[in-house]
Design a protein around this motif. Sequence first.
Motif, PDB file in Angstrom:
ATOM      1  N   SER A 277       0.818  -1.219   0.000  1.00 13.08           N
ATOM      2  CA  SER A 277       0.000   0.000   0.000  1.00 13.08           C
ATOM      3  C   SER A 277       0.849   1.264   0.000  1.00 13.08           C
ATOM      4  CB  SER A 277      -0.927   0.000   1.226  1.00 13.08           C
ATOM      5  OG  SER A 277      -0.199   0.233   2.425  1.00 13.08           O
ATOM      6  N   ILE A 278       2.067   1.166   0.525  1.00 10.50           N
ATOM      7  CA  ILE A 278       2.953   2.339   0.573  1.00 10.50           C
ATOM      8  C   ILE A 278       3.262   2.843  -0.842  1.00 10.50           C
ATOM      9  CG2 ILE A 278       5.259   3.135   1.272  1.00 10.50           C
ATOM     10  CD1 ILE A 278       5.124   1.006   3.514  1.00 10.50           C
ATOM     11  N   PHE A 279       3.281   1.926  -1.808  1.00  7.66           N
ATOM     12  CA  PHE A 279       3.661   2.274  -3.176  1.00  7.66           C
ATOM     13  C   PHE A 279       2.470   2.285  -4.131  1.00  7.66           C
ATOM     14  CE2 PHE A 279       7.305   0.449  -1.031  1.00  7.66           C
ATOM     15  CZ  PHE A 279       8.313   1.358  -1.325  1.00  7.66           C
ATOM     16  N   SER A 280       1.255   2.254  -3.574  1.00 11.77           N
ATOM     17  CA  SER A 280       0.071   2.261  -4.450  1.00 11.77           C
ATOM     18  C   SER A 280      -0.196   3.665  -4.956  1.00 11.77           C
ATOM     19  CB  SER A 280      -1.145   1.734  -3.691  1.00 11.77           C
ATOM     20  OG  SER A 280      -1.479   2.620  -2.644  1.00 11.77           O
ATOM     21  N   GLU A 285      -4.485   1.041  -5.494  1.00 16.96           N
ATOM     22  CA  GLU A 285      -4.486  -0.225  -6.225  1.00 16.96           C
ATOM     23  C   GLU A 285      -3.258  -1.082  -5.904  1.00 16.96           C
ATOM     24  OE1 GLU A 285      -4.472  -1.477 -10.947  1.00 16.96           O
ATOM     25  OE2 GLU A 285      -5.385   0.407 -10.309  1.00 16.96           O
ATOM     26  N   VAL A 286      -3.516  -2.356  -5.587  1.00 20.05           N
ATOM     27  CA  VAL A 286      -2.449  -3.352  -5.500  1.00 20.05           C
ATOM     28  C   VAL A 286      -2.871  -4.548  -6.358  1.00 20.05           C
ATOM     29  CG1 VAL A 286      -1.675  -2.648  -3.200  1.00 20.05           C
ATOM     30  CG2 VAL A 286      -3.370  -4.469  -3.420  1.00 20.05           C
ATOM     31  N   LYS A 287      -1.897  -5.239  -6.893  1.00 18.84           N
ATOM     32  CA  LYS A 287      -2.187  -6.364  -7.788  1.00 18.84           C
ATOM     33  C   LYS A 287      -1.823  -7.677  -7.104  1.00 18.84           C
ATOM     34  CE  LYS A 287      -1.390  -5.953 -12.144  1.00 18.84           C
ATOM     35  NZ  LYS A 287      -0.727  -5.774 -13.451  1.00 18.84           N
ATOM     36  N   VAL A 288      -2.744  -8.627  -7.183  1.00 17.61           N
ATOM     37  CA  VAL A 288      -2.491  -9.990  -6.715  1.00 17.61           C
ATOM     38  C   VAL A 288      -2.306 -10.863  -7.945  1.00 17.61           C
ATOM     39  CG1 VAL A 288      -3.402 -11.970  -5.449  1.00 17.61           C
ATOM     40  CG2 VAL A 288      -3.826  -9.649  -4.597  1.00 17.61           C
ATOM     41  N   LYS A 289      -1.172 -11.519  -8.029  1.00 16.09           N
ATOM     42  CA  LYS A 289      -0.824 -12.284  -9.234  1.00 16.09           C
ATOM     43  C   LYS A 289      -0.676 -13.768  -8.868  1.00 16.09           C
ATOM     44  CE  LYS A 289       2.702 -12.355 -12.918  1.00 16.09           C
ATOM     45  NZ  LYS A 289       1.878 -11.893 -14.038  1.00 16.09           N
ATOM     46  N   ILE A 290      -1.364 -14.609  -9.630  1.00 18.68           N
ATOM     47  CA  ILE A 290      -1.248 -16.057  -9.440  1.00 18.68           C
ATOM     48  C   ILE A 290      -0.594 -16.660 -10.674  1.00 18.68           C
ATOM     49  CG2 ILE A 290      -2.549 -18.216  -9.258  1.00 18.68           C
ATOM     50  CD1 ILE A 290      -4.558 -16.841  -7.548  1.00 18.68           C
ATOM     51  N   ASN A 291       0.427 -17.453 -10.420  1.00 18.72           N
ATOM     52  CA  ASN A 291       1.126 -18.174 -11.484  1.00 18.72           C
ATOM     53  C   ASN A 291       1.083 -19.654 -11.136  1.00 18.72           C
ATOM     54  OD1 ASN A 291       2.937 -19.345 -13.289  1.00 18.72           O
ATOM     55  ND2 ASN A 291       4.325 -17.584 -13.261  1.00 18.72           N
ATOM     56  N   PRO A 292       0.425 -20.487 -11.976  1.00 16.42           N
ATOM     57  CA  PRO A 292       0.303 -21.916 -11.668  1.00 16.42           C
ATOM     58  C   PRO A 292       1.650 -22.620 -11.472  1.00 16.42           C
ATOM     59  CG  PRO A 292      -1.127 -21.313 -13.494  1.00 16.42           C
ATOM     60  CD  PRO A 292      -0.255 -20.131 -13.232  1.00 16.42           C
ATOM     61  N   LYS A 293       2.712 -22.037 -11.992  1.00 19.10           N
ATOM     62  CA  LYS A 293       4.023 -22.663 -11.878  1.00 19.10           C
ATOM     63  C   LYS A 293       4.679 -22.386 -10.523  1.00 19.10           C
ATOM     64  CE  LYS A 293       4.830 -22.363 -16.870  1.00 19.10           C
ATOM     65  NZ  LYS A 293       5.695 -21.766 -17.931  1.00 19.10           N
ATOM     66  N   GLU A 298       1.958 -13.497  -5.798  1.00 20.71           N
ATOM     67  CA  GLU A 298       2.766 -12.279  -5.797  1.00 20.71           C
ATOM     68  C   GLU A 298       1.856 -11.088  -5.544  1.00 20.71           C
ATOM     69  OE1 GLU A 298       6.544 -12.747  -8.705  1.00 20.71           O
ATOM     70  OE2 GLU A 298       4.593 -12.782  -9.729  1.00 20.71           O
ATOM     71  N   ILE A 299       2.359 -10.135  -4.776  1.00 19.70           N
ATOM     72  CA  ILE A 299       1.627  -8.897  -4.526  1.00 19.70           C
ATOM     73  C   ILE A 299       2.483  -7.754  -5.048  1.00 19.70           C
ATOM     74  CG2 ILE A 299       0.580  -7.406  -2.785  1.00 19.70           C
ATOM     75  CD1 ILE A 299       0.293  -9.904  -1.025  1.00 19.70           C
ATOM     76  N   LEU A 300       1.920  -6.967  -5.959  1.00 19.15           N
ATOM     77  CA  LEU A 300       2.686  -5.917  -6.629  1.00 19.15           C
ATOM     78  C   LEU A 300       1.975  -4.578  -6.499  1.00 19.15           C
ATOM     79  CD1 LEU A 300       2.399  -8.614  -8.754  1.00 19.15           C
ATOM     80  CD2 LEU A 300       4.351  -7.441  -9.729  1.00 19.15           C
ATOM     81  N   SER A 301       2.760  -3.517  -6.405  1.00 17.46           N
ATOM     82  CA  SER A 301       2.223  -2.161  -6.451  1.00 17.46           C
ATOM     83  C   SER A 301       3.294  -1.241  -7.009  1.00 17.46           C
ATOM     84  CB  SER A 301       1.800  -1.687  -5.053  1.00 17.46           C
ATOM     85  OG  SER A 301       2.914  -1.645  -4.190  1.00 17.46           O
ATOM     86  N   GLU A 305       5.734   8.130  -9.030  1.00 20.71           N
ATOM     87  CA  GLU A 305       6.457   9.151  -8.275  1.00 20.71           C
ATOM     88  C   GLU A 305       7.261   8.574  -7.109  1.00 20.71           C
ATOM     89  OE1 GLU A 305       3.512  11.918  -7.069  1.00 20.71           O
ATOM     90  OE2 GLU A 305       2.954  12.488  -9.117  1.00 20.71           O
ATOM     91  N   LEU A 306       6.883   7.381  -6.629  1.00 23.14           N
ATOM     92  CA  LEU A 306       7.523   6.837  -5.428  1.00 23.14           C
ATOM     93  C   LEU A 306       8.398   5.618  -5.704  1.00 23.14           C
ATOM     94  CD1 LEU A 306       4.498   7.030  -2.939  1.00 23.14           C
ATOM     95  CD2 LEU A 306       6.390   8.637  -3.168  1.00 23.14           C
ATOM     96  N   GLY A 307       7.956   4.752  -6.602  1.00 22.81           N
ATOM     97  CA  GLY A 307       8.682   3.516  -6.873  1.00 22.81           C
ATOM     98  C   GLY A 307       7.729   2.345  -6.939  1.00 22.81           C
ATOM     99  N   GLU A 308       8.241   1.147  -6.689  1.00 26.86           N
ATOM    100  CA  GLU A 308       7.399  -0.040  -6.774  1.00 26.86           C
ATOM    101  C   GLU A 308       7.826  -1.078  -5.741  1.00 26.86           C
ATOM    102  OE1 GLU A 308       9.074  -2.805 -10.224  1.00 26.86           O
ATOM    103  OE2 GLU A 308       8.460  -0.831 -10.975  1.00 26.86           O
ATOM    104  N   ASN A 309       6.911  -2.020  -5.517  1.00 28.26           N
ATOM    105  CA  ASN A 309       7.166  -3.088  -4.541  1.00 28.26           C
ATOM    106  C   ASN A 309       6.607  -4.393  -5.081  1.00 28.26           C
ATOM    107  OD1 ASN A 309       5.632  -4.632  -2.033  1.00 28.26           O
ATOM    108  ND2 ASN A 309       7.713  -3.997  -1.515  1.00 28.26           N
ATOM    109  N   LYS A 310       7.350  -5.473  -4.879  1.00 26.04           N
ATOM    110  CA  LYS A 310       6.881  -6.798  -5.283  1.00 26.04           C
ATOM    111  C   LYS A 310       7.272  -7.784  -4.193  1.00 26.04           C
ATOM    112  CE  LYS A 310       8.739  -9.323  -8.724  1.00 26.04           C
ATOM    113  NZ  LYS A 310       8.999  -9.777 -10.119  1.00 26.04           N
ATOM    114  N   SER A 311       6.334  -8.626  -3.778  1.00 25.29           N
ATOM    115  CA  SER A 311       6.633  -9.627  -2.758  1.00 25.29           C
ATOM    116  C   SER A 311       5.981 -10.945  -3.141  1.00 25.29           C
ATOM    117  CB  SER A 311       6.138  -9.164  -1.388  1.00 25.29           C
ATOM    118  OG  SER A 311       4.727  -8.981  -1.393  1.00 25.29           O
TER     119      SER A 311
END
Length: 379
Positions: A277-280, A285-293, A298-301, A305-311
């Motif tokens: 949320s710090i980078f939304s 908006e934050v994105k929840v990403k599912i990869n079957p592999k 993954e949670i992305l934002s 102006e601030l940057g991005e975060n991925k976990s």
Amino acid sequence: MKIIILKENLNNGLSVIGRIAGKNLTLPILNNILIETEKSFINLSSTDLELGIKYWLLAKIEKEGKITIPSKILTSFINLLPNKKLTLEVKNQTLFIDCDDQNTQIKGLDAQDYPIIPTINDKSFIGLDIDLFCEGLSQVVDFTTINQARPELSGVYLSFQKDRVLLTATDSVRLAEKTIFLKEKVEKEISFILPQKTAREIINIFTEQKGKIKLYSSPNQVLFERSMTETDHPQIQVVSRLVEGEYPDYQGIIPKKYEAQVILSKNEFLNQVKTASIFSGKSNEVKVKINPKKEGIEILSQNPELGENKSFLPAKISYGQEKSREMDVNFNYRFLIDGLLNIKSPKVVFELNGEDGPAVLKPAEDATYIYVVMPIKTN
């Protein structure tokens, strides 16, 4: 009127009924509380015309009577007195308070002008466990919304069905439903919309209490009552108008199946959403990403102006009737956090229905709570 009462007992009553008094500019008497004698009790009352609270206290009644006194002044003054016996006496619309060497006068208004707080004549009631009911209300009340076009969404919908009560609230973007099982089956199934303000006051007033409360209802009013421990006489009554209108048929909104089901740690999920949320952006908006592999999500934002975060969060993922596929679903992070904070279990079930379908959050070990949230639709 002349009564003798312990300061501590009077203070307890004032702290409850003073919650809704003192906030009316157009009708000054509503800034007052009504004090009246009833046999060996004194009754404290306050109302804002939509909601009324009554509180009974045991006291030594030397002379019967009644008066209304400004709530803020009386509560502030009594709170500062020592924990000793108080003598309260009314003379010429003035309340005289004696405590040791302190003698105080507070001017009041005629009790005859105070609005009558309605009662419910139907004596049949539903018994509710205080802890379970207040906790259930607290899990849904935040999801009501003040909407002039749809007033029915401004309250919590209570539906009593045989051995259970369903508590539901929605703001049309998210929905929460809590099921509470009753120890005694209801004789008559009823449903009504409880105003948000009333729901919050019930939580605030009864949360520290133990035992049972009784619920009485009529077509346009509801009354919650808790009895004294030493007698069957009421100690607290909360009376409220109900919200008019018909609650939407929300059951069709709750998904019966899912495209992907994710089971993961609630606290880890909550912390990662807060971090993202710090980078939304402005739309939260934050994105929840599912990869079957990958065995997790993954949670992305990102914010230009601030940057991005991925976990990445490890999780157990299963799929519905649809074949497994990659899925990118955008959510308002505030809505995810609100849902997670109302889930009490360490593991949470997160069910997704594609990029535009409703998602579900619920406890992994508890089928009595469900939270539905709509994603942010992608262009």
